[in-house]
Design a protein around this motif. Structure first.
Motif, short mmCIF file in Angstrom:
data_model
loop_
_atom_site.label_atom_id
_atom_site.label_comp_id
_atom_site.label_asym_id
_atom_site.label_seq_id
_atom_site.Cartn_x
_atom_site.Cartn_y
_atom_site.Cartn_z
N LYS A 43 50.44 46.86 28.65
CA LYS A 43 49.17 46.85 29.37
C LYS A 43 49.44 47.30 30.81
CE LYS A 43 45.55 45.82 28.41
NZ LYS A 43 44.31 46.56 28.07
N VAL A 45 48.09 49.00 34.33
CA VAL A 45 46.93 49.30 35.18
C VAL A 45 47.42 49.99 36.44
CG1 VAL A 45 45.52 47.39 34.31
CG2 VAL A 45 46.99 47.03 36.31
N THR A 86 42.73 53.75 29.51
CA THR A 86 41.35 54.21 29.62
C THR A 86 41.02 54.60 31.05
OG1 THR A 86 40.61 51.93 29.91
CG2 THR A 86 40.57 52.82 27.68
N PRO A 135 37.00 47.44 29.84
CA PRO A 135 37.74 47.63 31.08
C PRO A 135 38.47 48.97 31.15
CG PRO A 135 39.00 46.24 29.61
CD PRO A 135 37.68 46.48 28.93
N ASN A 137 41.87 51.15 32.73
CA ASN A 137 43.25 51.02 33.22
C ASN A 137 43.46 51.74 34.53
OD1 ASN A 137 43.26 51.05 30.07
ND2 ASN A 137 45.11 49.90 30.63
N SER A 174 33.22 45.85 36.62
CA SER A 174 32.79 44.98 35.52
C SER A 174 31.52 44.22 35.85
CB SER A 174 33.91 43.99 35.17
OG SER A 174 34.19 43.14 36.27
N ASP A 183 39.29 43.05 38.69
CA ASP A 183 39.16 43.76 37.42
C ASP A 183 40.53 44.14 36.85
OD1 ASP A 183 36.45 43.50 37.39
OD2 ASP A 183 35.99 45.64 37.55
N ALA A 184 41.50 44.33 37.73
CA ALA A 184 42.86 44.61 37.25
C ALA A 184 43.49 43.35 36.68
CB ALA A 184 43.70 45.15 38.40
N GLN A 187 42.66 41.93 33.17
CA GLN A 187 43.25 42.56 31.98
C GLN A 187 44.64 42.01 31.66
OE1 GLN A 187 42.60 46.94 31.74
NE2 GLN A 187 41.60 46.74 33.74
N ASN A 188 45.13 41.09 32.49
CA ASN A 188 46.45 40.49 32.29
C ASN A 188 47.52 41.58 32.10
OD1 ASN A 188 48.33 38.43 32.10
ND2 ASN A 188 48.05 38.18 29.89
N PRO A 189 47.67 42.44 33.11
CA PRO A 189 48.60 43.57 32.95
C PRO A 189 50.05 43.11 32.86
CG PRO A 189 47.89 43.38 35.24
CD PRO A 189 47.06 42.40 34.45
#
Length: 520
Positions: A43, A45, A86, A135, A137, A174, A183-184, A187-189
């Motif tokens: 994941k 970002v 994305t 969401p 990336n 979002s 927002d980053a 996403q639990n990057p």
């Protein structure tokens, strides 16, 4: 009298490619076994500004977004366990934005053989009040400064007109109340890239220093759009960003901030573009008498002379006259308006003397000396030699008898302020990267090399030359597709060094030097 000059800066420019050596396409390269090493790319970002978003040629458009360095990195990450990436794609390859049907950002530039021009016949179709579903990336937002990434409501359309929100983030936030970093983090990057801070000095520089250096002001809510961010504010913001992104164990790569004078927006137009044959002898004599009188005032007051002797064409074809420097305003100079008025009043009368005192009180000729140079903005090129409306001849020729105003030039004093802030930002970025054991890209060193000796990229030699250098697009600030590929490689090299990852690197011939007028 000074004749009206139409200085066609790009008349002799043609679109040429970078120098290319012979390429051996039959050479067999060893296979690269891609590996994530100690990193987890499942994941990813990317946070940043226009450079991260893929902005190029003065606009954001689909082809630029797909060639942005985070997208190129994500494509390589995918071969090492990386997930989908994305992008909040624009509607088309024209670029530009609409707010309720009204254009608020223009279309991309193309090179018409003489100069960059907006894409003919194109109009924006991307409406910001039509939100996208994420969401996403790639969270690069054109125009964002460091503190904007933490700002709640930066994607609220209601704040766009007042400059409190960003139209690009409005499209893909979002919610209207969220922030970019929120927002980053949501996403639990597992991995992130962060290249932010350019606009904290760049907007000041591209405005010609019309903003304010906010050194000592710790409240960014009070800053203007063209102001320099206080270094303490930057350090605090940057630390908060990295803390948020690494809170759950994510690894990442960060990059520092290049000096603004390493990009062609500031280096393409010389400080002395006025050829001797563009100033009639009678006009140069008149101006030299006036400027000489002002130099006598500076000498009498213990100040350095502000003007050089202008040279006009002597009519002898065997003589090679030097070019003349541009006449500019330098607001850091003590004003001599009163002194000029007093000296000229007995000769020219009160009204004319007062006019010239106001016009030349802080004027001087531009200089290009090591460590003390002025930089003429790329956008100033079309103004030089034109007549300034509302100003009587012969004092109305921009850059010759009428000083280029503050918004047209980044003076040496303003350059020094930008450099001091940039150095402070970069010290914070490196210290925080080291503290968090993040991969680090010295983008400042890379772009400095690009603007001095140039850089070898595969079989190509890239430089920062406008149009011809291959690295920068037609706005003189943002990267070409090939420039993005080079930066992606440098980011991946830094990741490899820090996390033992292995990637396939991009080759320059895989990417165009420029975007054609017609894109699918």
């Amino acid at each position: 009298m000074i004749k009206n000059i139409k200085w066609m800066f790009f008349a002799s420019l043609i679109a040429v490619s970078c120098t290319q050596d012979e390429v051996n396409y039959d050479e067999v390269e060893p296979e690269v076994i891609v590996s994530a090493g100690d990193a987890d790319f499942s994941k990813y970002v990317a946070l940043g500004n226009s450079l991260t978003a893929g902005f190029s040629d003065g606009a954001l458009f689909i082809a630029g977004q797909n060639n942005a360095y985070p997208k190129l990195m994500a494509d390589q990450f995918a071969q090492a366990g990386g997930g989908s990436f994305t992008i909040p794609l624009m509607n088309d390859n024209f670029g530009g934005l609409l707010l309720g049907g009204t254009p608020i950002q223009g279309v991309r530039l193309i090179f018409n053989g003489s100069a960059p021009v907006p894409l003919p016949g194109a109009a924006p179709t991307t409406e910001i009040i039509t939100p996208l579903t994420g969401p996403f990336n790639n969270l690069g937002v054109p125009g964002a400064k460091s503190f904007h990434l933490l700002a709640n409501g930066y994607g609220n359309v209601a704040g766009v007109a007042a400059g409190l929100a960003n139209p690009y983030f409005v499209r893909f936030a979002s919610s209207p109340s969220t922030s970019i970093v929120a927002d980053a983090v949501a996403q639990n990057p597992t991995f992130f890239s962060l290249w932010i801070g350019n606009n904290d000095v760049l907007s000041y520089a591209t405005s010609g220093g019309t903003g304010t250096n906010q050194l000592g002001n710790l409240n960014p809510a009070t800053y203007g759009g063209n102001d320099i961010t206080d270094p303490t504010v930057f350090a605090t913001v940057y630390s908060n960003l990295v803390n948020a992104l690494t809170a759950n164990g994510a690894k990442g790569v960060v990059a520092n901030i290049p000096y603004v004078n390493s990009v062609p927006f500031f280096t393409t137009v010389p400080t002395n573009p006025i050829a001797a044959n563009l100033i009639p002898a009678a006009s140069s004599t008149q101006l030299n008498q006036l400027f000489g009188a002002i130099n006598q005032i500076t000498t009498a007051t213990g100040q350095p002379n502000r003007f050089v002797t202008l040279v006009s064409d002597d009519g002898n074809p065997a003589t090679v006259e030097p070019n003349n420097p541009l006449l500019i305003i330098d607001e850091s100079l003590p004003s001599l308006s009163a002194e000029i008025t007093a000296v000229l009043t007995p000769v020219l009368g009160t009204q004319t003397a007062a006019f010239l005192g106001g016009l030349y009180g802080r004027a001087r000729h531009a200089r290009n000396t090591a460590g003390n140079s002025d930089f003429i903005l790329l956008t100033t090129r079309s103004v030089i030699g034109t007549n300034q409306a509302g100003v009587p001849a012969p004092f109305n020729v921009n850059g010759i008898s009428y000083p280029l105003q503050d918004s047209r030039v980044l003076t040496a004093d303003e350059v020094a302020q930008v450099k001091t802030a940039t150095d402070a930002y970069n010290a914070s970025i490196k210290a925080i990267a080291d503290e968090k054991s993040l991969a680090f890209v010295d983008a400042n060193a890379l772009l400095t090399q690009l603007s001095t000796t140039g850089i070898r990229f595969g079989n190509f030699h890239m430089t920062s030359s406008f149009v011809q250098g291959g690295a920068f697009g037609l706005d003189g600030i943002h990267l070409t597709a090939r420039g993005n590929a080079y930066i992606a490689n440098k980011f991946m090299e830094a990741i490899s060094a820090q996390y033992n990852s292995v990637f396939k690197m991009y080759k320059p011939e895989q990417f165009p030097l420029s975007y054609p007028a017609i894109l699918p």
